[in-house]
Design a protein around this motif. Sequence first.
Motif, PDB file in Angstrom:
ATOM      1  N   GLY A   8       0.767  -1.234   0.000  1.00  0.00           N
ATOM      2  CA  GLY A   8       0.000   0.000   0.000  1.00  0.00           C
ATOM      3  C   GLY A   8       0.800   1.288   0.000  1.00  0.00           C
ATOM      4  N   GLY A   9       2.102   1.219   0.082  1.00  0.00           N
ATOM      5  CA  GLY A   9       2.892   2.442   0.050  1.00  0.00           C
ATOM      6  C   GLY A   9       2.906   3.050  -1.346  1.00  0.00           C
ATOM      7  N   GLY A  10       3.494   4.239  -1.441  1.00  0.00           N
ATOM      8  CA  GLY A  10       3.596   4.888  -2.735  1.00  0.00           C
ATOM      9  C   GLY A  10       3.781   6.372  -2.611  1.00  0.00           C
ATOM     10  N   LEU A  11       3.544   7.048  -3.717  1.00  0.00           N
ATOM     11  CA  LEU A  11       3.688   8.497  -3.801  1.00  0.00           C
ATOM     12  C   LEU A  11       2.312   9.140  -3.766  1.00  0.00           C
ATOM     13  N   VAL A  12       2.167  10.146  -2.943  1.00  0.00           N
ATOM     14  CA  VAL A  12       0.894  10.848  -2.827  1.00  0.00           C
ATOM     15  C   VAL A  12       1.170  12.335  -2.631  1.00  0.00           C
ATOM     16  N   GLN A  13       0.256  13.155  -3.077  1.00  0.00           N
ATOM     17  CA  GLN A  13       0.403  14.601  -2.912  1.00  0.00           C
ATOM     18  C   GLN A  13       0.029  15.014  -1.495  1.00  0.00           C
ATOM     19  N   PRO A  14       0.559  16.126  -1.025  1.00  0.00           N
ATOM     20  CA  PRO A  14       0.157  16.641   0.289  1.00  0.00           C
ATOM     21  C   PRO A  14      -1.357  16.780   0.384  1.00  0.00           C
ATOM     22  N   GLY A  15      -1.890  16.360   1.529  1.00  0.00           N
ATOM     23  CA  GLY A  15      -3.329  16.381   1.720  1.00  0.00           C
ATOM     24  C   GLY A  15      -4.022  15.108   1.277  1.00  0.00           C
ATOM     25  N   GLY A  16      -3.286  14.239   0.613  1.00  0.00           N
ATOM     26  CA  GLY A  16      -3.864  13.002   0.114  1.00  0.00           C
ATOM     27  C   GLY A  16      -3.916  11.902   1.157  1.00  0.00           C
ATOM     28  N   SER A  17      -4.332  10.732   0.705  1.00  0.00           N
ATOM     29  CA  SER A  17      -4.504   9.582   1.594  1.00  0.00           C
ATOM     30  C   SER A  17      -3.842   8.346   1.014  1.00  0.00           C
ATOM     31  N   LEU A  18      -3.440   7.471   1.913  1.00  0.00           N
ATOM     32  CA  LEU A  18      -2.936   6.143   1.551  1.00  0.00           C
ATOM     33  C   LEU A  18      -3.425   5.158   2.596  1.00  0.00           C
ATOM     34  N   ARG A  19      -3.521   3.901   2.182  1.00  0.00           N
ATOM     35  CA  ARG A  19      -3.893   2.838   3.097  1.00  0.00           C
ATOM     36  C   ARG A  19      -2.830   1.742   3.033  1.00  0.00           C
ATOM     37  N   LEU A  20      -2.215   1.500   4.165  1.00  0.00           N
ATOM     38  CA  LEU A  20      -1.220   0.435   4.264  1.00  0.00           C
ATOM     39  C   LEU A  20      -1.873  -0.802   4.855  1.00  0.00           C
ATOM     40  N   SER A  21      -1.434  -1.956   4.380  1.00  0.00           N
ATOM     41  CA  SER A  21      -1.912  -3.220   4.931  1.00  0.00           C
ATOM     42  C   SER A  21      -0.729  -4.102   5.266  1.00  0.00           C
ATOM     43  N   CYS A  22      -0.924  -4.948   6.257  1.00  0.00           N
ATOM     44  CA  CYS A  22       0.121  -5.878   6.661  1.00  0.00           C
ATOM     45  C   CYS A  22      -0.534  -7.196   7.026  1.00  0.00           C
ATOM     46  N   ALA A  23      -0.095  -8.248   6.363  1.00  0.00           N
ATOM     47  CA  ALA A  23      -0.628  -9.579   6.623  1.00  0.00           C
ATOM     48  C   ALA A  23       0.433 -10.416   7.317  1.00  0.00           C
ATOM     49  N   ALA A  24       0.057 -11.001   8.436  1.00  0.00           N
ATOM     50  CA  ALA A  24       0.971 -11.853   9.192  1.00  0.00           C
ATOM     51  C   ALA A  24       0.655 -13.312   8.928  1.00  0.00           C
ATOM     52  N   SER A  25       1.711 -14.105   8.828  1.00  0.00           N
ATOM     53  CA  SER A  25       1.540 -15.541   8.642  1.00  0.00           C
ATOM     54  C   SER A  25       2.613 -16.275   9.432  1.00  0.00           C
ATOM     55  N   ARG A  26       2.396 -17.559   9.664  1.00  0.00           N
ATOM     56  CA  ARG A  26       3.298 -18.398  10.454  1.00  0.00           C
ATOM     57  C   ARG A  26       3.342 -17.959  11.900  1.00  0.00           C
ATOM     58  N   SER A  27       3.228 -18.834  12.792  1.00  0.00           N
ATOM     59  CA  SER A  27       3.359 -18.594  14.239  1.00  0.00           C
ATOM     60  C   SER A  27       2.574 -17.378  14.701  1.00  0.00           C
ATOM     61  N   THR A  28       1.352 -17.236  14.202  1.00  0.00           N
ATOM     62  CA  THR A  28       0.556 -16.066  14.551  1.00  0.00           C
ATOM     63  C   THR A  28      -0.347 -16.296  15.747  1.00  0.00           C
TER      64      THR A  28
END
Length: 117
Positions: A8-28
């Motif tokens: 979900g990372g990337g380049l965005v203009q000031p005032g904009g929005s981004l959504r990061l996601s993180c998926a965990a696996s193994r030994s969770t």
Amino acid sequence: QVQLVESGGGLVQPGGSLRLSCAASRSTFNIITMGWYRQAAGKQRELVASITVSGITNYADFVKGRFTISRDSAAKNTVNLQMNSLTPEDTAVYYCTTTNSLGANAWGQGTQVTVSS
């Protein structure tokens, strides 16, 4: 060992929005906290936000009111970070992290967030 995959990372203009996601696996099975840190160039890594298995959240002062951390209702071991009203000061590599009941931490490889016009 927990494995973490960020997206979900990337380049965005000031005032904009981004959504990061993180998926965990193994030994969770004994993860008690999931969260996000960030590290800007030349600076120390700092906590952005975290959430416990019971849904208790914690935010750094500099993101309160702008960022929201949540756990995916369908995918229990996925954590999201909704980032709104982004400023150039939010530019950093964002790392997903987990802590288990034994106090062990796992880290993702990081995803770059760049806020620039």
